[in-house]
Design a protein around this motif. Sequence first.
Motif, short mmCIF file in Angstrom:
data_model
loop_
_atom_site.label_atom_id
_atom_site.label_comp_id
_atom_site.label_asym_id
_atom_site.label_seq_id
_atom_site.Cartn_x
_atom_site.Cartn_y
_atom_site.Cartn_z
N PHE A 270 0.89 -1.28 -0.07
CA PHE A 270 0.07 -0.17 -0.08
C PHE A 270 0.86 1.17 0.15
N ARG A 271 1.89 1.16 0.79
CA ARG A 271 2.78 2.51 0.80
C ARG A 271 3.30 2.61 -0.57
N ARG A 272 3.78 1.63 -1.42
CA ARG A 272 4.26 1.89 -2.62
C ARG A 272 3.28 2.18 -3.74
N LEU A 273 2.15 1.59 -3.55
CA LEU A 273 1.10 2.08 -4.48
C LEU A 273 0.52 3.25 -4.18
N TYR A 274 0.54 3.80 -3.00
CA TYR A 274 -0.29 5.03 -2.76
C TYR A 274 0.70 6.25 -2.36
N GLY A 275 1.86 5.91 -1.70
CA GLY A 275 2.88 6.84 -1.28
C GLY A 275 2.26 7.05 0.16
N THR A 276 3.04 8.30 0.47
CA THR A 276 2.61 8.54 1.89
C THR A 276 2.59 10.08 2.17
N GLU A 277 2.67 11.06 1.12
CA GLU A 277 2.81 12.38 1.17
C GLU A 277 1.83 12.90 1.87
N GLN A 278 0.66 12.59 1.65
CA GLN A 278 -0.59 13.49 2.46
C GLN A 278 -0.79 12.77 3.76
N ALA A 279 -0.19 11.73 4.17
CA ALA A 279 -0.62 10.89 5.49
C ALA A 279 -0.56 11.83 6.65
N GLN A 280 0.35 12.44 6.79
CA GLN A 280 1.08 13.35 8.16
C GLN A 280 -0.54 14.53 8.02
N THR A 281 -0.71 14.98 6.98
CA THR A 281 -1.74 16.01 6.92
C THR A 281 -3.18 15.63 7.24
N GLN A 282 -3.29 14.37 6.64
CA GLN A 282 -4.51 13.70 7.13
C GLN A 282 -4.78 13.11 8.46
N LEU A 283 -3.57 12.63 9.03
CA LEU A 283 -3.59 12.32 10.45
C LEU A 283 -3.66 13.61 11.26
N SER A 284 -2.86 14.64 11.26
CA SER A 284 -3.40 15.76 12.01
C SER A 284 -4.65 16.34 11.83
N TYR A 285 -5.45 16.11 10.77
CA TYR A 285 -6.74 16.40 10.71
C TYR A 285 -7.55 15.54 11.64
N LEU A 286 -7.47 14.24 11.62
CA LEU A 286 -7.93 13.20 12.35
C LEU A 286 -7.84 13.37 13.74
N GLN A 287 -6.65 13.73 14.24
CA GLN A 287 -6.40 14.03 15.63
C GLN A 287 -7.00 15.13 16.07
N SER A 288 -7.29 16.24 15.09
CA SER A 288 -8.22 17.64 15.72
C SER A 288 -9.65 17.13 15.82
N LEU A 289 -10.13 16.14 15.40
CA LEU A 289 -11.44 15.95 15.45
C LEU A 289 -11.87 15.63 16.92
N PRO A 290 -13.12 15.85 17.48
CA PRO A 290 -13.75 15.57 18.77
C PRO A 290 -13.48 14.04 19.03
N GLU A 291 -13.32 13.70 20.33
CA GLU A 291 -13.20 12.38 20.81
C GLU A 291 -14.67 11.81 20.56
N GLY A 292 -14.66 10.60 20.23
CA GLY A 292 -16.07 9.65 19.87
C GLY A 292 -16.20 9.92 18.27
N THR A 293 -15.35 10.69 17.63
CA THR A 293 -15.82 10.45 16.22
C THR A 293 -14.77 9.35 15.65
N LEU A 294 -15.30 8.89 14.58
CA LEU A 294 -14.53 7.94 13.81
C LEU A 294 -13.22 8.46 13.37
N GLY A 295 -13.01 9.67 13.06
CA GLY A 295 -11.65 9.97 12.56
C GLY A 295 -10.68 10.16 13.65
N ARG A 296 -11.29 10.68 14.84
CA ARG A 296 -10.53 10.66 15.86
C ARG A 296 -10.17 9.16 16.79
N GLY A 297 -11.16 8.44 16.51
CA GLY A 297 -10.74 7.16 16.88
C GLY A 297 -9.58 6.31 16.22
N VAL A 298 -9.82 6.60 14.92
CA VAL A 298 -8.83 5.96 13.94
C VAL A 298 -7.40 6.40 14.35
N ALA A 299 -7.20 7.96 14.41
CA ALA A 299 -5.77 8.28 14.72
C ALA A 299 -5.30 7.81 16.28
#
Length: 167
Positions: free
Chosen positions: A32-61
């Motif tokens: 998956f890393r080779r196919l899709y890269g990781t360029e946007q991963a940190q930006t997406q992770l920061s967004y997920l971490q900013s979501l309120p507790e109890g949300t799916l995104g925050r749960g994944v982070a």
Amino acid sequence: MSSLVQPRLNAYQRLARQVVVHARTSFLIPIFRRLYGTEQAQTQLSYLQSLPEGTLGRGVADCLQQHQLQLIPQYEDHDLKHVVLGYDMTPEDELKLKAFMLGNGDWSITCLGFLAFAVLTPELWPELRRHFHRGRQTHPIRHWRLGEYATERVDRLRQRIGLPAAA
């Protein structure tokens, strides 16, 4: 979903679980890393971490942080299933998740291929069968994308798919 008391495993059972972990960490994730890269991963992770507790995104982070894993583009949709369905990231729970997803209609090569490792764990077969049936009783989530559901509350998503009734 994982039980609090882990059974004592013999040498074969420990080896089988190591094979399951190795298949994920040394084969699937690098692909998956080779196919899709990781360029946007940190930006997406920061967004997920900013979501309120109890949300799916925050749960994944939080889940990724707890297991010291990185967000991998196109693999986060697998990670969301861990959070929504309540499966841990142990070898046993990975197999239970795949059994659930097969019952839920995911007949992909990835699902079938990973579930093939269940042949190494015959002691789990009765439990895997239960999780397969649980997946059949739950509304399909195989096509869910984290981007679409990140801001949704996990408890509401579980109700929406009928998970409490299937448990």
